[in-house]
Enzyme design. Sequence first.
Site, PDB file in Angstrom:
ATOM      1  CB  CYS A  90      -1.720  10.675 -20.464  1.00  0.00           C
ATOM      2  SG  CYS A  90      -3.423  10.409 -19.925  1.00  0.00           S
ATOM      3  CB  THR A  97     -24.123  22.864 -19.634  1.00  0.00           C
ATOM      4  OG1 THR A  97     -24.462  24.242 -19.778  1.00  0.00           O
ATOM      5  CG2 THR A  97     -25.374  22.016 -19.722  1.00  0.00           C
ATOM      6  CD  GLN A 130      -5.441   3.004 -14.559  1.00  0.00           C
ATOM      7  OE1 GLN A 130      -5.969   1.904 -14.684  1.00  0.00           O
ATOM      8  NE2 GLN A 130      -5.280   3.831 -15.576  1.00  0.00           N
ATOM      9  N   GLY A 188     -10.669  12.017 -15.259  1.00  0.00           N
ATOM     10  CA  GLY A 188      -9.700  11.969 -14.176  1.00  0.00           C
ATOM     11  C   GLY A 188      -8.730  13.141 -14.176  1.00  0.00           C
ATOM     12  CB  THR A 189      -6.947  14.952 -16.887  1.00  0.00           C
ATOM     13  OG1 THR A 189      -6.116  13.868 -17.325  1.00  0.00           O
ATOM     14  CG2 THR A 189      -6.168  16.250 -17.018  1.00  0.00           C
ATOM     15  CG  HIS A 193     -11.885   6.616 -19.999  1.00  0.00           C
ATOM     16  ND1 HIS A 193     -10.759   6.126 -20.626  1.00  0.00           N
ATOM     17  CD2 HIS A 193     -11.463   7.634 -19.232  1.00  0.00           C
ATOM     18  CE1 HIS A 193      -9.712   6.818 -20.244  1.00  0.00           C
ATOM     19  NE2 HIS A 193     -10.110   7.751 -19.402  1.00  0.00           N
ATOM     20  CG  ASN A 238      -0.822   5.816 -14.540  1.00  0.00           C
ATOM     21  OD1 ASN A 238      -0.302   6.187 -13.491  1.00  0.00           O
ATOM     22  ND2 ASN A 238      -0.494   6.342 -15.703  1.00  0.00           N
TER      23      ASN A 238
END
Length: 380
Positions: free
Chosen positions: A323, A235, A177, A69-70, A199, A149
């Site tokens: 975070c 990649t 979220q 997400g970041t 995740h 979040n």
Amino acid sequence: MIYLDNAATTPVRREAIEAMWPYLTGSFGNPSSVHGVGESAARGLREARAEVARIVGARAGDVVFTSGGTEADNLAIKGIALATPRGRHIITTPLEHEAVLESVAFLERVHGFEVTLLPVDSAGIVSVDDLARAIRDDTTLVSIQYANNEIGTVQPLPELAAIAGARGVPIHSDAVQAAGWLPLGIDDLGVDALSLAGHKVGAPKGIGALVVRGRIPLEPVLHGGGQERERRSGTENVAGAVAFATALRLAESERADAAARVSALRDDFIAAVLASVPTARLTGDATHRLPGTASFVFPGTSGEAVLLELEQRDVVCSSGSACAAGSDEASHVLLALGLDAEVAQTAVRFTLASTTTPDELATAATSTAQAVDAVSGIRN
């Protein structure tokens, strides 16, 4: 252990592990390679991209796989703002994840953008009228989180997107979220770009996606081999993408039933905590909140001390965004709601999963009352 920190990360689903395993073993090739092993990997990547696109109602080419997400937020904010010649004005909110706020700050500091932070009410809701007033002729991007979040507040995103769209301004939303709990269709939401993270829905860490409409220009943040249609070099994480698509598909198929069931459990848990801890205060909007989020402040305590007491009772939760864990500063989200710093530092966030049980929550509510009492006794 009672795990109530699912907003930080979720357990990896067995189905996701099983889906990704072939791409860690026999089909391990580089998807850019032209031989058979590479083509097998490329086929898995194409199928994963198509699946994510189907779930959000986009074209397969609109899906850019990222590391999470970041990165998706960084690519959306920097990529759209730097590629759009309309102007150098960005609108966002003070509730956003640090990935959005720091990206906006970077554009302001390095590229001379001007930033408008929309006010929010005491529940964290953004006003449609405030957004309409804030948009200017040189506004190049609006970024508003779908669901917060820390406090779980859900924004009126379709209404906000309609305002931006009517003025011809692209709108991005951090939906990290929201996935698994709220509808993700980009046409119904009206957004131009959407950030997702694997995740949060039962995929491994290290995979996510930015869904961005093909008509929106996007300046890459990572340069190199030109993968992801030259929008994100590097990649590709084929196994991660396959696991993400699998987990997102399962979460979407279960979403309606899970959201209804967990919302009821959440409400019972909130009521139990408020009844057993007279000083507790719920944060965020009482109605427009994620099904799995219950967040409180406990004035007169230390949020970190309450967390430690809860962990000793085998209840795992958090004080807010993972975070920002370990920071001595009060949550920027809670400060934006109008809480003072001392109260904001007493925050505890409980985030449920679709597998959370009533017995677990009953135990967690009792343990919360005991933990607050223990901490309050020390402070007194």
